[in-house]
Design a protein around this motif. Structure first.
Motif, mmCIF file in Angstrom:
data_model
loop_
_atom_site.group_PDB
_atom_site.id
_atom_site.type_symbol
_atom_site.label_atom_id
_atom_site.label_comp_id
_atom_site.label_asym_id
_atom_site.label_seq_id
_atom_site.Cartn_x
_atom_site.Cartn_y
_atom_site.Cartn_z
ATOM 1 N N TRP A 1 2.765 14.035 -9.458
ATOM 2 C CA TRP A 1 3.649 15.169 -9.179
ATOM 3 C C TRP A 1 4.714 15.318 -10.267
ATOM 4 O O TRP A 1 5.000 16.426 -10.715
ATOM 5 N N GLU A 2 5.308 14.218 -10.673
ATOM 6 C CA GLU A 2 6.343 14.271 -11.723
ATOM 7 C C GLU A 2 5.781 14.872 -13.010
ATOM 8 O O GLU A 2 6.432 15.690 -13.659
ATOM 9 N N THR B 1 9.398 7.986 -11.068
ATOM 10 C CA THR B 1 8.410 7.586 -10.068
ATOM 11 C C THR B 1 8.776 6.263 -9.413
ATOM 12 O O THR B 1 8.540 6.081 -8.216
ATOM 13 N N PHE B 2 9.345 5.334 -10.162
ATOM 14 C CA PHE B 2 9.815 4.086 -9.541
ATOM 15 C C PHE B 2 10.847 4.403 -8.465
ATOM 16 O O PHE B 2 10.817 3.848 -7.368
ATOM 17 N N GLY B 3 11.760 5.317 -8.766
ATOM 18 C CA GLY B 3 12.743 5.734 -7.776
ATOM 19 C C GLY B 3 12.085 6.394 -6.576
ATOM 20 O O GLY B 3 12.436 6.106 -5.424
ATOM 21 N N ASP B 4 11.103 7.256 -6.835
ATOM 22 C CA ASP B 4 10.395 7.936 -5.747
ATOM 23 C C ASP B 4 9.682 6.942 -4.837
ATOM 24 O O ASP B 4 9.753 7.055 -3.604
ATOM 25 N N ALA B 5 8.995 5.973 -5.422
ATOM 26 C CA ALA B 5 8.274 4.974 -4.616
ATOM 27 C C ALA B 5 9.254 4.128 -3.806
ATOM 28 O O ALA B 5 8.972 3.775 -2.655
ATOM 29 N N ASN B 6 10.401 3.821 -4.385
ATOM 30 C CA ASN B 6 11.418 3.060 -3.646
ATOM 31 C C ASN B 6 12.020 3.883 -2.516
ATOM 32 O O ASN B 6 12.280 3.350 -1.425
ATOM 33 N N ILE B 7 12.225 5.173 -2.758
ATOM 34 C CA ILE B 7 12.702 6.045 -1.677
ATOM 35 C C ILE B 7 11.660 6.087 -0.566
ATOM 36 O O ILE B 7 11.995 6.012 0.627
ATOM 37 N N MET C 1 0.826 -1.210 0.000
ATOM 38 C CA MET C 1 0.000 0.000 0.000
ATOM 39 C C MET C 1 0.860 1.259 0.000
ATOM 40 O O MET C 1 0.592 2.204 -0.744
ATOM 41 N N ILE C 2 1.894 1.263 0.835
ATOM 42 C CA ILE C 2 2.795 2.431 0.889
ATOM 43 C C ILE C 2 3.441 2.643 -0.476
ATOM 44 O O ILE C 2 3.449 3.746 -1.011
ATOM 45 N N TRP C 3 3.953 1.574 -1.058
ATOM 46 C CA TRP C 3 4.634 1.699 -2.344
ATOM 47 C C TRP C 3 3.641 2.128 -3.428
ATOM 48 O O TRP C 3 3.926 3.030 -4.216
ATOM 49 N N GLY C 4 2.479 1.495 -3.462
ATOM 50 C CA GLY C 4 1.504 1.785 -4.512
ATOM 51 C C GLY C 4 0.933 3.192 -4.437
ATOM 52 O O GLY C 4 0.849 3.899 -5.448
ATOM 53 N N VAL C 5 0.525 3.619 -3.244
ATOM 54 C CA VAL C 5 -0.013 4.970 -3.089
ATOM 55 C C VAL C 5 1.073 5.988 -3.393
ATOM 56 O O VAL C 5 0.836 6.990 -4.080
#
Length: 162
Positions: free
Chosen positions: A31-32, A58-64, A19-23
């Motif tokens: 935002w990007e 966005t993949f990087g952002d979700a991983n961060i 959920m954290i990663w997906g949201v």
């Protein structure tokens, strides 16, 4: 989250992480895309090239985001801190990790990494050289993410209890 039975804690922890990663992914992608005009050459690029670049970012952002959450959980020794009662320390660590990683990555990406450049529209914090929008991204979106995920997770728990 003492109400979770031991055998269900692992499943709940995985659900929470997803959920954290997906949201986070959804919010950061939006935002990007919105901040495209604040980077050079993005407004002239082909639409799908911009979508692809924003998706990769966005993949990087979700991983961060999930990494920052995990660091905060490790320090607070509570994986479920975001869906229970928040402690100021947990939230502060979560935000600080995201901001520090962002400042370091933006510094590298706009410098030696030569990944992107800010357009004249991007306000920049002079002492870090980091754009204001990427910094704002890592203040507002993590807060929204935790609020949305708390709501989703509690709903998921309610459905699981039936």
């Amino acid at each position: 989250m003492v109400f979770l039975k031991v055998r269900h804690r692992r499943r709940a922890a995985i659900a929470l992480a997803l959920m954290i990663w997906g949201v986070s992914f959804f919010l950061h992608f939006f935002w990007e895309m919105v901040q495209v005009p604040f980077f050079t050459d993005m407004t002239e690029a082909r639409h799908w090239d911009v979508v692809w670049l924003c998706t990769r970012a966005t993949f990087g952002d979700a991983n961060i985001a999930i990494g920052a959450y995990a660091v905060s959980a490790w320090i607070s020794r509570d994986w479920f801190w975001g869906v229970g009662g928040w402690r100021r320390t947990s939230l502060s660590v979560y935000l600080a990790v995201g901001l520090i990683v962002t400042i370091l990555f933006e510094y590298w990406a706009t410098g030696d990494g030569e990944k992107w450049n800010y357009s004249e529209l991007m306000p920049v914090v002079t002492w870090t050289g980091t754009g204001v929008l990427p910094l704002a991204q890592w203040v507002f979106l993590p807060l929204i993410t935790v609020l949305v995920v708390k709501w989703m997770f509690l709903g998921w728990l309610t459905l699981r209890a039936k």
